[in-house]
Design a protein around this motif. Structure first.
Motif, short mmCIF file in Angstrom:
data_model
loop_
_atom_site.label_atom_id
_atom_site.label_comp_id
_atom_site.label_asym_id
_atom_site.label_seq_id
_atom_site.Cartn_x
_atom_site.Cartn_y
_atom_site.Cartn_z
N ALA A 107 -50.98 -32.03 -29.78
CA ALA A 107 -51.39 -33.41 -29.52
C ALA A 107 -50.66 -33.99 -28.31
N LEU A 108 -49.36 -33.72 -28.21
CA LEU A 108 -48.60 -34.28 -27.09
C LEU A 108 -49.02 -33.64 -25.77
N THR A 109 -49.34 -32.36 -25.79
CA THR A 109 -49.81 -31.70 -24.57
C THR A 109 -51.10 -32.34 -24.07
N GLY A 110 -52.00 -32.67 -24.98
CA GLY A 110 -53.22 -33.35 -24.58
C GLY A 110 -52.94 -34.70 -23.93
N LEU A 111 -51.92 -35.40 -24.43
CA LEU A 111 -51.56 -36.70 -23.87
C LEU A 111 -50.92 -36.54 -22.49
N VAL A 112 -50.00 -35.57 -22.35
CA VAL A 112 -49.31 -35.37 -21.07
C VAL A 112 -50.25 -34.85 -19.99
N VAL A 113 -51.06 -33.86 -20.33
CA VAL A 113 -51.89 -33.18 -19.32
C VAL A 113 -53.16 -33.96 -19.02
N ARG A 114 -53.80 -34.50 -20.05
CA ARG A 114 -55.11 -35.13 -19.86
C ARG A 114 -55.11 -36.63 -20.13
N GLY A 115 -53.99 -37.17 -20.58
CA GLY A 115 -53.93 -38.60 -20.86
C GLY A 115 -54.72 -39.01 -22.08
N VAL A 116 -55.03 -38.06 -22.95
CA VAL A 116 -55.85 -38.32 -24.13
C VAL A 116 -54.97 -38.31 -25.38
N ALA A 117 -54.97 -39.42 -26.09
CA ALA A 117 -54.22 -39.52 -27.34
C ALA A 117 -55.18 -39.33 -28.51
N VAL A 118 -55.03 -38.24 -29.24
CA VAL A 118 -55.92 -37.98 -30.37
C VAL A 118 -55.61 -38.96 -31.49
N PRO A 119 -56.60 -39.28 -32.35
CA PRO A 119 -56.38 -40.25 -33.44
C PRO A 119 -55.21 -39.88 -34.34
N ALA A 120 -54.92 -38.59 -34.51
CA ALA A 120 -53.83 -38.18 -35.40
C ALA A 120 -52.48 -38.70 -34.94
N LEU A 121 -52.36 -39.09 -33.65
CA LEU A 121 -51.08 -39.59 -33.14
C LEU A 121 -50.86 -41.07 -33.44
N GLU A 122 -51.89 -41.77 -33.81
CA GLU A 122 -51.80 -43.24 -33.93
C GLU A 122 -50.65 -43.71 -34.82
N PRO A 123 -50.38 -43.11 -35.98
CA PRO A 123 -49.30 -43.64 -36.82
C PRO A 123 -47.89 -43.41 -36.29
N PHE A 124 -47.75 -42.62 -35.21
CA PHE A 124 -46.43 -42.15 -34.82
C PHE A 124 -45.90 -42.79 -33.54
N GLY A 125 -46.57 -43.81 -33.01
CA GLY A 125 -46.17 -44.42 -31.75
C GLY A 125 -44.87 -45.22 -31.85
N THR A 126 -44.23 -45.44 -30.70
CA THR A 126 -42.98 -46.21 -30.67
C THR A 126 -43.20 -47.68 -30.95
N GLY A 127 -44.39 -48.17 -30.73
CA GLY A 127 -44.66 -49.61 -30.89
C GLY A 127 -44.42 -50.12 -32.30
N ARG A 128 -44.49 -49.25 -33.30
CA ARG A 128 -44.34 -49.72 -34.67
C ARG A 128 -42.95 -50.29 -34.95
N PHE A 129 -41.96 -49.88 -34.17
CA PHE A 129 -40.60 -50.39 -34.40
C PHE A 129 -40.40 -51.77 -33.79
N ARG A 130 -41.20 -52.11 -32.81
CA ARG A 130 -41.10 -53.46 -32.25
C ARG A 130 -41.62 -54.51 -33.21
N ARG A 131 -42.48 -54.08 -34.14
CA ARG A 131 -43.06 -55.03 -35.09
C ARG A 131 -42.14 -55.30 -36.28
N GLN A 132 -41.08 -54.53 -36.40
CA GLN A 132 -40.19 -54.68 -37.56
C GLN A 132 -39.07 -55.67 -37.29
#
Length: 412
Positions: free
Chosen positions: A387-412
């Motif tokens: 999944a991370l390779t797809g994001l780095v190489v093609r800029g595509v974030a697969v749906p399976a990555l959605e729960p794991f982003g860094t943004g969730r800690f800013r909301r806490q």
């Protein structure tokens, strides 16, 4: 478009391997020897079936009880530091049925395809010990078995087969179990592998792909220009890159501050020791003792405990002794592991919600992170890397990555 991967554990090396397979130039920078620590010390399980987050219903009461015993499966070294208090409060806040189920489902989606990818690795020439004997959870208490059985519908919805075995049925599955074992849950499709051998195989394959793996290079500075990383620095040596992946395991929390994007990653120390082989048919989870038993070729690995504290890798022999004693109640004619057997410590990267952190590193346009896999590094490594390779190489974030982003800690 060169990428630097910081960290030579299973997550970092697997990510570098996937990037290199895409023809993407990549280098790995590691503070020590790649694989040293949690990547080599763990039980080696590939077990989506038991990939629930550490924060779970009942954890608060259990942790309060276990804190009173030095040889319990969980140890929390008290600290009044604000970041430690926030981390532990975050864990306890996520110890509820809703968050546990959501996290479990997120892990299952990320782990989908792990077995197939491991088979691809071997087909590509990676030579490492791997077994498909499955996983057996053994219980001394039927009530605890019934509690775990609640998860079987969830894993079944993701295509994972399970069998509940009561009484002598569990001994038919594993004849070495003692009469004290009241039942078990068998997951026939789960696997286990030698994590040290996997690390060595990845290193060898990366070398054949002209990927540099730089050892003994702790990152002590990060060069930023606006929202981009232009280089990382180790002891005066500068490594320039078009993108950076931070995959430094339990040390990610400290290093993330150099990027200006601090992450709540702390260490959860575990221990393992190898002893004489036992002819088990599968990997076995000693459920009440919280000990993982893995029958590698020519040796048996015992692993366990969760110790929240600092980043030291000191071995607490009291806690190791509890691991040594654990199998006695579960196996017939168990020969105690001699106290002289060498135990090793590994620092698992833990997060407050028990989920990995995978994706872009905060506001930075060309920095990424893959950490916080806890006890699931081997299970989740292939899915994370793909999944991370797809994001780095093609800029595509697969749906399976959605729960794991860094943004969730800013909301806490």
């Amino acid at each position: 478009m060169t990428t630097i991967v910081i960290g030579g554990g299973i997550i970092g090396l697997t990510t570098a391997y996937h990037l290199a397979r895409e023809g993407h130039p990549v280098s790995v920078v590691d503070a020590r020897t790649p694989g040293q620590g949690a990547s080599d010390v763990n039980a080696g399980w590939v077990v989506p079936a038991v990939s629930g987050p550490v924060p779970a219903p009942g954890m608060v009461l259990a942790s309060l009880k276990w804190m009173l015993s030095r040889d319990s499966p969980l140890s929390i070294r008290p600290s009044v530091r604000p970041e430690f208090m926030r981390f532990m409060l975050g864990m306890w806040r996520h110890s509820n049925a809703r968050d546990y189920r959501r996290g479990f489902e997120a892990h299952l989606r990320l782990a989908a395809g792990s077995m197939e990818m491991l088979d691809e690795y071997r087909a590509d020439g990676l030579d490492f010990e791997m077994h498909d004997g499955g996983l057996l959870m053994a219980f001394l208490d039927e009530g605890r078995l019934e509690h775990y059985a609640d998860d079987l519908e969830l894993v079944g919805n993701h295509g994972i087969e399970s069998r509940v075995l009561l009484g002598d049925a569990v001994r038919e599955q594993e004849p070495l179990l003692s009469d004290r074992v009241r039942g078990g849950i068998h997951f026939p499709a789960e696997r286990y592998l030698d994590p040290g051998a996997l690390v060595a195989a990845l290193r060898g394959r990366l070398a054949s792909m002209d990927v540099d793996v730089i050892e003994g290079a702790p990152v002590d500075d990060v060069v930023l220009q606006g929202d981009r990383v232009t280089a990382v620095v180790s002891r005066g040596r500068r490594f320039e890159a078009d993108s950076v992946v931070l995959a430094a395991g339990a040390w990610t929390g400290v290093l993330s501050r150099l990027f200006g994007e601090p992450l709540p990653v702390r260490s959860g120390k575990g221990y393992s020791l190898d002893t004489a082989p036992l002819p088990l048919r599968s990997a076995v989870s000693l459920s009440e003792a919280k000990v993982a038993v893995t029958p590698f070729d020519g040796r048996l690995r015992l692993a366990g405990t969760m110790e929240f504290g600092g980043l030291d890798e000191d071995v607490d022999e009291v806690r190791v002794d509890a691991i040594r004693r654990g199998p006695a109640a579960y196996f017939r004619d168990w020969t105690p592991v001699p106290p002289t057997s060498v135990a090793r410590a590994g620092m698992r990267p833990m997060t407050p919600d028990g989920l990995p952190i995978i994706g872009r590193l905060g506001r930075l346009a060309n920095a990424y992170v893959a950490t916080g896999h806890g006890m699931l590094g081997v299970t989740l490594a292939p899915g994370t890397a793909a999944a991370l390779t797809g994001l780095v190489v093609r800029g595509v974030a697969v749906p399976a990555l959605e729960p794991f982003g860094t943004g969730r800690f800013r909301r806490q």
